[in-house]
Design a protein around this motif. Structure first.
Motif, mmCIF file in Angstrom:
data_model
loop_
_atom_site.group_PDB
_atom_site.id
_atom_site.type_symbol
_atom_site.label_atom_id
_atom_site.label_comp_id
_atom_site.label_asym_id
_atom_site.label_seq_id
_atom_site.Cartn_x
_atom_site.Cartn_y
_atom_site.Cartn_z
ATOM 1 N N ALA A 128 -1.655 -4.052 -5.329
ATOM 2 C CA ALA A 128 -1.227 -2.753 -4.804
ATOM 3 C C ALA A 128 -2.447 -1.890 -4.543
ATOM 4 O O ALA A 128 -3.348 -1.784 -5.386
ATOM 5 C CB ALA A 128 -0.294 -2.052 -5.784
ATOM 6 N N ILE A 129 -2.484 -1.279 -3.363
ATOM 7 C CA ILE A 129 -3.505 -0.283 -3.022
ATOM 8 C C ILE A 129 -2.818 1.067 -2.993
ATOM 9 O O ILE A 129 -1.829 1.252 -2.267
ATOM 10 C CB ILE A 129 -4.147 -0.573 -1.651
ATOM 11 C CG1 ILE A 129 -4.839 -1.935 -1.651
ATOM 12 C CG2 ILE A 129 -5.141 0.522 -1.293
ATOM 13 C CD1 ILE A 129 -5.351 -2.340 -0.271
ATOM 14 N N PHE A 152 4.033 -0.632 3.769
ATOM 15 C CA PHE A 152 3.804 0.705 3.230
ATOM 16 C C PHE A 152 5.050 1.130 2.456
ATOM 17 O O PHE A 152 6.160 1.097 2.975
ATOM 18 C CB PHE A 152 3.523 1.690 4.359
ATOM 19 C CG PHE A 152 3.311 3.106 3.880
ATOM 20 C CD1 PHE A 152 2.124 3.468 3.263
ATOM 21 C CD2 PHE A 152 4.299 4.065 4.043
ATOM 22 C CE1 PHE A 152 1.929 4.777 2.824
ATOM 23 C CE2 PHE A 152 4.109 5.370 3.606
ATOM 24 C CZ PHE A 152 2.919 5.725 2.993
ATOM 25 N N VAL A 187 -3.530 5.017 -2.350
ATOM 26 C CA VAL A 187 -4.462 6.039 -1.876
ATOM 27 C C VAL A 187 -4.073 7.374 -2.503
ATOM 28 O O VAL A 187 -2.926 7.817 -2.384
ATOM 29 C CB VAL A 187 -4.453 6.140 -0.341
ATOM 30 C CG1 VAL A 187 -5.511 7.141 0.123
ATOM 31 C CG2 VAL A 187 -4.715 4.768 0.290
ATOM 32 N N GLN A 201 -4.529 -3.990 7.554
ATOM 33 C CA GLN A 201 -4.442 -5.161 6.689
ATOM 34 C C GLN A 201 -3.076 -5.846 6.719
ATOM 35 O O GLN A 201 -2.875 -6.848 6.028
ATOM 36 C CB GLN A 201 -4.803 -4.758 5.258
ATOM 37 C CG GLN A 201 -6.203 -4.167 5.131
ATOM 38 C CD GLN A 201 -6.582 -3.859 3.691
ATOM 39 O OE1 GLN A 201 -6.104 -4.505 2.757
ATOM 40 N NE2 GLN A 201 -7.455 -2.871 3.501
ATOM 41 N N VAL A 233 0.848 -1.186 0.000
ATOM 42 C CA VAL A 233 0.000 0.000 0.000
ATOM 43 C C VAL A 233 0.884 1.237 0.000
ATOM 44 O O VAL A 233 1.995 1.226 0.550
ATOM 45 C CB VAL A 233 -0.952 0.006 1.223
ATOM 46 C CG1 VAL A 233 -0.177 0.094 2.527
ATOM 47 C CG2 VAL A 233 -1.956 1.156 1.142
ATOM 48 N N THR A 234 0.420 2.294 -0.629
ATOM 49 C CA THR A 234 1.153 3.561 -0.631
ATOM 50 C C THR A 234 0.169 4.707 -0.789
ATOM 51 O O THR A 234 -1.032 4.495 -0.986
ATOM 52 C CB THR A 234 2.210 3.598 -1.751
ATOM 53 O OG1 THR A 234 3.086 4.704 -1.524
ATOM 54 C CG2 THR A 234 1.565 3.750 -3.128
ATOM 55 N N ALA A 247 -3.649 5.803 4.068
ATOM 56 C CA ALA A 247 -2.839 4.677 3.596
ATOM 57 C C ALA A 247 -2.125 3.985 4.750
ATOM 58 O O ALA A 247 -2.041 2.750 4.800
ATOM 59 C CB ALA A 247 -1.832 5.167 2.557
ATOM 60 N N LEU A 252 -4.611 1.838 6.548
ATOM 61 C CA LEU A 252 -4.859 0.599 5.802
ATOM 62 C C LEU A 252 -3.695 -0.379 5.965
ATOM 63 O O LEU A 252 -3.897 -1.589 6.098
ATOM 64 C CB LEU A 252 -5.066 0.911 4.315
ATOM 65 C CG LEU A 252 -6.358 1.647 3.926
ATOM 66 C CD1 LEU A 252 -6.342 1.963 2.435
ATOM 67 C CD2 LEU A 252 -7.572 0.792 4.275
ATOM 68 N N SER A 253 -2.474 0.165 5.945
ATOM 69 C CA SER A 253 -1.289 -0.674 6.112
ATOM 70 C C SER A 253 -1.337 -1.404 7.450
ATOM 71 O O SER A 253 -1.063 -2.608 7.530
ATOM 72 C CB SER A 253 -0.030 0.200 6.024
ATOM 73 O OG SER A 253 1.115 -0.537 6.362
#
Length: 511
Positions: free
Chosen positions: A94-95, A142, A97, A138, A72-73, A131, A134-135
């Protein structure tokens, strides 16, 4: 110790997706500046930015266990595309934000790489907080845009390539600065091998986070940042990047919007490619360095860091480039309101080309004129100003007046010859639905909007000029409202350009 980065840079895995970009000569700039200028073409990367290097290197060094569920980033642009391409190449989710204000073209670019784009908040800071949440929730790694050793090492491969591509002496390398990942990596490598080579950071005047941090001897958080060069609009640089910069950066040069715009044109003239504002910082810095130092016959390298620019911004950039090259000046002046006054004025001007002429009747005795003139440099601008004043015209130079350049030249007219308790503020509204309604919803019903002008130059924020009728007894309450609404602002109530063309000219003069 910065020496640990040499091994990291040499072992970086960037070339699985990135290319070794050329170090191109710039003969037109050579002739103009009297030095040997070289452009490191990171605009030629697959995502048109250097950010791919650091993003991929970070993700590639994660263990299979760390990256099996994805990463995630947070990013509003180039880092997002670099992460998306890296994740796609490695076959991991990859998520990313992104602020709600991110142009759709950048959101689409991320989604085309099969990454999940999550739109949250109006700024990078808000997107980054989400972000990070979320990191944590989940359990996903990051990928920081700049303050990470592997990201720094990935960007440092640019310095490695510069030394390999130009084995001879290099007097200075000019590097755009945002969060500091690029300059930290480049500086760590080049200073290790070539300690005599200067590393010079280049920042916008309105977001000079490294300049102010070095001056203070510690990281400084800026109250607000200029968003013209959105790729480097960072309020606080990284902890690790600042540590390296303190040891390895020799100097920081600050440039303004006009100088960045002129540099974009310089790069286009040399390469026929269009750099983004942050991508042109190095060239703007080279020009300012040569002017300040008188350097001659030096080898100067500028990193063109990116070319992700919206087409709709080009008109605004072209407009500002002429000012940045001192090829246009903006004046305000009084003309007598009588037949033949304009003709007489044009005769005094002589053959100088007029680029813009805006006229507004003020009263039966005088008119105010907003005029643009093509000039060949600062000296001609100053001599023209002196000549006109010497001929009896009352002239004010507005070439450096941001309100005049952003708004007044597009809306001359509508003088108010009475006191209406008007205050005038220049805002940066986020480019999202409901931004104006949010502003109005917070404003007291007793305050009346008396002036409104909106401009969008293709960036993530729109430039807005607002006049509001506020009784003097309520000015403190209005200032509280302005602070609480959260949009960056500048109080322009006493700006002479406002009074000459939109307010009451009796409150100022053209002298």
């Amino acid at each position: 110790m910065t020496t640990k980065y040499i091994k990291k840079i040499l072992e970086a895995k960037v070339y699985e997706v990135a290319i070794e970009t050329p170090l191109d000569a710039a003969p037109l700039l050579d002739d103009r500046l009297g030095n040997r200028i070289f452009l490191k073409r990171e605009d030629l990367q697959p995502v048109f930015s250097f950010k791919l290097r650091g993003a991929y290197n970070k993700i590639a060094w994660l263990s299979p266990e760390e990256r099996k569920n994805g990463i995630v980033t947070a990013s509003a642009g180039n880092h997002a595309q670099g992460v998306a391409l890296a994740a796609q190449h490695l076959g991991i989710p990859a998520i990313i934000v992104m602020p709600k204000t991110t142009p759709q073209i950048k959101v689409n670019a991320v989604r085309r790489r099969k990454a999940k784009a999550v739109l949250f908040g109006d700024s990078y800071d808000e997107a980054c907080e989400h972000a990070l949440a979320l990191s944590k929730e989940q359990g996903l790694p990051f990928v920081h845009p700049f303050d990470d050793p592997e990201v720094i090492a990935g960007q440092g491969t640019i310095g490695m390539e510069i030394i390999r591509q130009h084995p001879g002496p290099i007097e200075a390398v000019f590097v755009p600065v945002g969060g500091g990942g690029l300059i930290a990596g480049v500086a760590a490598y080049i200073k290790y091998l070539r300690p005599e080579t200067k590393i010079i950071g280049v920042e916008p005047e309105g977001s000079a986070v490294l300049y102010h941090s070095l001056k203070a001897g510690k990281r400084v958080t800026l109250d607000k940042v200029d968003i013209f060069a959105d790729g480097v609009a960072v309020k606080l640089m990284g902890e690790e990047t600042f540590r390296i910069c303190k040891k390895c950066v020799d100097e920081v040069i600050r440039v303004n919007t006009d100088e960045m715009s002129a540099a974009i044109k310089d790069i286009f003239d040399e390469t026929r490619s269009i750099a983004e504002p942050s991508g042109a910082l190095a060239v703007a810095g080279i020009k300012k360095y040569v002017e300040a130092t008188g350097a001659r016959q030096e080898n100067l390298v500028g990193i063109i860091s990116g070319a992700n620019i919206n087409f709709s911004r080009l008109q605004h950039i072209a407009e500002r480039a002429e000012l940045g090259e001192d090829r246009e000046c903006l004046f305000a002046l009084n003309l007598k309101e009588k037949p033949g006054a304009l003709k007489a004025f044009c005769r005094v001007l002589g053959p100088r080309p007029i680029t813009e002429f805006n006229y507004r009747f003020s009263d039966p005795s005088q008119a105010f004129v907003f005029i643009g003139l093509a000039v060949k440099g600062r000296e001609e601008r100053e001599s023209t100003l002196a000549m006109l004043n010497g001929k009896g015209y009352r002239v004010k130079d507005l070439t450096g007046n941001e309100l005049a350049k952003l708004h007044i030249r597009h809306m001359v007219g509508g003088l108010v010859k009475q006191d209406i308790n008007e205050v005038v503020y220049r805002f940066e509204f986020p480019e999202r639905m409901g931004a104006l309604l949010d502003f109005l919803s917070h404003m007291a019903d007793t305050w009346n909007i008396s002036l409104f002008h909106y401009r969008n130059d293709g960036a993530t924020y729109g430039q807005v000029l607002v006049g509001v009728q506020v009784p003097k007894a309520e000015r403190k309450a209005f200032q509280r409202f302005v602070n609480e609404v959260g949009y960056p602002y500048t109080d322009e109530t006493e700006n002479p350009a406002y009074h000459l063309f939109l307010g009451d000219p009796d409150r100022t003069t053209c002298d």
